[in-house]
Design a protein around this motif. Structure first.
Motif, short mmCIF file in Angstrom:
data_model
loop_
_atom_site.label_atom_id
_atom_site.label_comp_id
_atom_site.label_asym_id
_atom_site.label_seq_id
_atom_site.Cartn_x
_atom_site.Cartn_y
_atom_site.Cartn_z
N LEU A 131 8.52 3.29 9.79
CA LEU A 131 7.97 2.78 8.54
C LEU A 131 7.56 3.94 7.64
O LEU A 131 6.57 4.62 7.88
N LYS A 132 8.35 4.18 6.60
CA LYS A 132 8.10 5.27 5.67
C LYS A 132 8.41 4.81 4.25
O LYS A 132 9.19 3.87 4.04
N ALA A 133 7.82 5.50 3.27
CA ALA A 133 8.10 5.23 1.86
C ALA A 133 8.51 6.52 1.19
O ALA A 133 7.97 7.59 1.48
N TYR A 134 9.48 6.43 0.28
CA TYR A 134 10.02 7.60 -0.40
C TYR A 134 10.21 7.31 -1.88
O TYR A 134 10.50 6.17 -2.27
N LYS A 135 10.10 8.35 -2.68
CA LYS A 135 10.65 8.27 -4.02
C LYS A 135 12.17 8.23 -3.88
O LYS A 135 12.74 8.84 -2.96
N GLU B 57 0.82 -1.21 0.00
CA GLU B 57 0.00 0.00 0.00
C GLU B 57 0.86 1.26 0.00
O GLU B 57 0.53 2.25 -0.65
N LEU B 58 1.96 1.22 0.74
CA LEU B 58 2.88 2.36 0.73
C LEU B 58 3.46 2.55 -0.67
O LEU B 58 3.60 3.69 -1.15
N TYR B 59 3.78 1.45 -1.33
CA TYR B 59 4.31 1.51 -2.69
C TYR B 59 3.30 2.16 -3.64
O TYR B 59 3.66 3.00 -4.48
N LYS B 60 2.04 1.79 -3.51
CA LYS B 60 1.00 2.35 -4.38
C LYS B 60 0.82 3.85 -4.15
O LYS B 60 0.58 4.60 -5.10
N LEU B 61 0.92 4.28 -2.91
CA LEU B 61 0.77 5.71 -2.62
C LEU B 61 1.87 6.53 -3.30
O LEU B 61 1.63 7.66 -3.74
N ILE B 62 3.06 5.96 -3.38
CA ILE B 62 4.16 6.66 -4.05
C ILE B 62 4.00 6.62 -5.57
O ILE B 62 4.14 7.64 -6.25
N THR B 63 3.70 5.45 -6.11
CA THR B 63 3.70 5.28 -7.56
C THR B 63 2.39 5.72 -8.22
O THR B 63 2.39 6.21 -9.35
N GLU B 64 1.27 5.54 -7.54
CA GLU B 64 -0.03 5.86 -8.14
C GLU B 64 -0.57 7.21 -7.70
O GLU B 64 -1.20 7.93 -8.48
#
Length: 318
Positions: A157-161, A104-111
């Motif tokens: 827990l974080k997601a980044y470009k 879900e974190l991946y989708k928030l970054i990519t989508e």
């Protein structure tokens, strides 16, 4: 490569194999191409041997080992430097962060095109006194000073470009405020996601009360750097000039009053017996020091060079 997972750790030998298996299941289920970067921040247990063992069996596992404990910020810096994935995920190694949140974190970054998505541990399983209350205070202060409306700045827990981690300089103990650093670097599309928080399964927390104090000091540092980091003279120079002229005005007042009393035959005390003399003198000296501090800050800013902040003793698959 879709995802780089950066995991800083210190003495987490009991959880590493289980964490790797959990990540492996999630990645295989969603058919991601990925790498796992374990950053051993000077562990004194068997953590590095386990990382070495995993890296020999799984090519996607990579490891960096520090010569000693340098801190989580330095570990993240080393991981960010090596990360190759389009999306970079950070998480802790103690199993309190759930790898099931990664898709879900991946989708928030990519989508959704977020630059950074920070996890929000809405329901926590930590000690109320040791971590929950300090965390709430940190987050309140960070929101007030940064303008970012995040609930949990310190969630691991974080997601980044990828472009974000390559342009954010994490140093000292600034890992708590990476969203603020990202905003100051020009990345404005920052969001958050409620994530599952789990009770610690192995070992004990690395949180100490000194981190409570350090956290607020770091927040003041970030506020200062965001406002005056590029032009320290704007703060110190302005304060120095203001204080110098206050002192100069006080000294002029003393001189005028002395001449007035002499001119009219009034009794005049010695200048050195007037307390305003020492106030004006001290104010001018302090003003001069502030101005010099700003001037030196400008010189340092223009002549600084990147310095190695940690020593790596071993790597795996890098």
């Amino acid at each position: 490569m879709n995802i780089s997972i950066v995991i800083p750790l210190l003495n987490e030998e009991e959880s590493l194999r289980e964490l790797h298996e959990w990540i492996f299941r999630v990645m295989e289920t969603h058919k991601f191409t990925y790498e796992i970067l374990f950053i051993d921040d000077g562990s004194t247990d068997n953590s590095w041997n386990i990382i070495h063992e995993l890296s020999q069996k799984h090519s996607e596992v990579k490891g960096i080992r520090f010569l000693r404990n340098y801190g989580k910020s330095q570990a993240l810096h080393a991981g960010f430097k090596e990360a190759l994935g389009d999306v970079v995920i950070t998480m802790d190694a103690d199993l309190q962060d759930s790898p099931d949140e990664i898709p879900e974190l991946y989708k928030l970054i990519t989508e959704k095109n977020f630059d950074l998505v920070s996890g929000w541990k809405k329901k926590r399983y930590d000690s109320v006194i040791a971590k929950n209350i300090p965390s709430k205070l940190f987050n309140w202060a960070a929101r007030r000073t940064s303008g970012l409306k995040l609930h949990d700045f310190n969630c691991g827990l974080k997601a980044y470009k990828n472009i974000v981690v390559k342009n954010v300089d994490v140093y000292g103990e600034m890992h708590r405020y990476i969203p603020v650093l990202a905003k100051n670097a020009g990345f404005q599309h920052i969001g958050e996601k409620v994530v599952q928080h789990q009770a610690r399964k192995y070992g004990k927390t690395k949180f100490g009360y000194e981190r409570f104090i350090n956290g607020f000091l770091d927040l003041i540092t970030i506020w200062f750097l965001s406002k005056f980091g590029k032009r320290p003279m704007h703060l110190f120079g302005a304060l120095g000039v203001l204080m110098f002229f206050i002192g100069l005005a006080s000294a002029a007042y003393i001189g005028v009053m002395k001449l007035y009393k002499i001119a009219y035959g009034l009794k005049a005390i010695l200048v050195t017996e007037n307390p305003w003399f020492y106030i004006s003198l001290a104010t001018m000296i302090i003003g001069t020091q502030f101005f010099l501090a700003g001037f030196l800050g400008e010189i340092i800013l223009r002549s600084k060079r990147d310095k190695e902040r940690y020593k790596i003793s071993e790597t795996e698959n890098i």
